[in-house]
Enzyme design. Structure first.
Site, short mmCIF file in Angstrom:
data_model
loop_
_atom_site.label_atom_id
_atom_site.label_comp_id
_atom_site.label_asym_id
_atom_site.label_seq_id
_atom_site.Cartn_x
_atom_site.Cartn_y
_atom_site.Cartn_z
N SER A 105 0.85 -1.19 0.00
CA SER A 105 0.00 0.00 0.00
C SER A 105 0.88 1.24 0.00
O SER A 105 1.74 1.40 0.88
CB SER A 105 -0.90 -0.01 1.23
N GLY B 53 -0.42 4.35 0.16
CA GLY B 53 -1.28 5.44 0.61
C GLY B 53 -2.13 5.97 -0.53
O GLY B 53 -2.70 5.19 -1.31
N GLY C 271 -1.97 4.57 -4.26
CA GLY C 271 -2.47 3.27 -4.70
C GLY C 271 -1.66 2.10 -4.21
O GLY C 271 -1.13 2.09 -3.10
N GLY D 123 -6.47 0.17 4.48
CA GLY D 123 -5.68 -1.02 4.18
C GLY D 123 -6.46 -2.30 4.42
O GLY D 123 -6.30 -3.29 3.68
N ASP D 124 -7.31 -2.30 5.44
CA ASP D 124 -8.13 -3.48 5.72
C ASP D 124 -9.14 -3.73 4.60
O ASP D 124 -9.42 -4.88 4.24
CB ASP D 124 -8.85 -3.31 7.06
#
Length: 308
Positions: free
Chosen positions: A216, A218, A221, A247-248
């Site tokens: 990730s 941020g 992408g 992120g989850d």
């Protein structure tokens, strides 16, 4: 069924204030409390998407009971192994003027060896017949650094792919066990490898044992390095909001794509869209369906050439 594991579950408490000022008293409004922890957030997203999921992990004390009650209200099936120590709380303070969030994270209770062995027995029973298992979040005090490695091996022994979202020693120790996917963020990737270039760092994690690495970046992408190739997936716009849980949401999308057997570009596009939609939602484990639908076909997914 996708099983999620949250070894350091929490009761997430959210306070909203007009403007957060250091060294000041604040009047709070919009207080909320619900079960949290990264794996639980993944299960929430999967449930909203209509996929069967089971929450597993550790929970204890009155706070642990509050977590169980809230999961029941949310209609999220759970098999949380009881512990003697009290489940942790997290406190998020949302500044409604700026949209920024300040989060306070308790470390969690010390897990005793017999509690860990009890969880391993429960985990083995839950994973049998599962389509995938998602292992997310920090390890609570008392667990060995190779705890996730143990769970990856137990899942693989039953033919179940394991997706891992953790950091530091727990991530490094789990790589030789062969997780199907690891999803660090950019900082976690650099910490795990000592490599500042995300592409080279992701290749390093693959060489250490991960089948695929999705990093990730941020608002920029995702970067993916997989057996089928490497890609960058970039959202068409940047959204303001609460990044907690983004992120989850990406992990939930990647787990769904793995189970469905869709191509990597489609998995990554869905993960970026769902992650961005989570930023637009007020609470971790939620996403804005309108944003999700709008972005689904607009994510730019490009293949990357092999490293020189």
């Amino acid at each position: 069924m996708i099983v999620t594991v949250t070894l350091n579950a929490a009761l997430d408490i959210t306070h909203r204030v007009d403007r957060l000022r250091p060294h000041s008293a604040h009047r709070v409004h919009g207080v909320g409390a619900r079960a949290g922890g990264k794996g639980i957030n993944v299960s929430r997203v999967l449930h909203t998407l209509g996929l069967p999921t089971l929450v597993t992990g550790l929970a204890g004390g009155p706070t642990g009971e509050a977590v169980r009650r809230e999961l029941c209200r949310a209609e999220l099936p759970e098999r949380l192994t009881p512990t003697g120590g009290e489940t942790r709380r997290t406190v998020a303070v949302v500044d409604e003027h700026t949209g920024d969030t300040t989060t306070l994270l308790e470390p969690g209770p010390v897990v005793q060896p017999e509690e860990w062995h009890g969880f391993l027995a429960d985990f083995a029973a839950c994973v049998d017949g599962a389509a995938a298992v998602v292992l997310s979040g920090s390890l609570p005090p008392g667990l060995p650094a190779d705890a996730y490695a143990t769970l990856v091996r137990a899942a693989r022994a039953r033919g179940v792919p394991a997706l891992l979202d953790t950091s530091g020693p727990a991530l490094r120790a789990a790589l030789p066990a062969g997780p199907a996917l690891v999803k660090p963020n950019a900082d976690e990737l650099a910490e795990a490898t000592g490599e500042s270039d995300p592409r080279r760092a992701a290749e390093t994690l693959r060489a250490a044992g991960a089948e695929a690495v999705v990093a990730s970046l941020g608002p920029d992408g995702l970067l993916a390095v997989t057996p089928s190739g490497a890609w960058r997936a970039v959202p068409p716009e940047r959204l303001r909001g609460n990044p907690t849980g983004a992120g989850d949401a990406a992990v939930a999308a990647l787990a769904r794509g793995l189970v469905a057997g869709v191509s990597w570009p489609r998995r990554l596009a869905e993960a970026v869209a769902l992650s961005a939609a989570a930023v637009a939602a007020p609470l971790a484990g939620s996403f804005d369906p309108t944003v999700h639908q709008r972005l689904c076909g607009a994510v730019d997914v490009r293949p990357l050439p092999p490293l020189a």
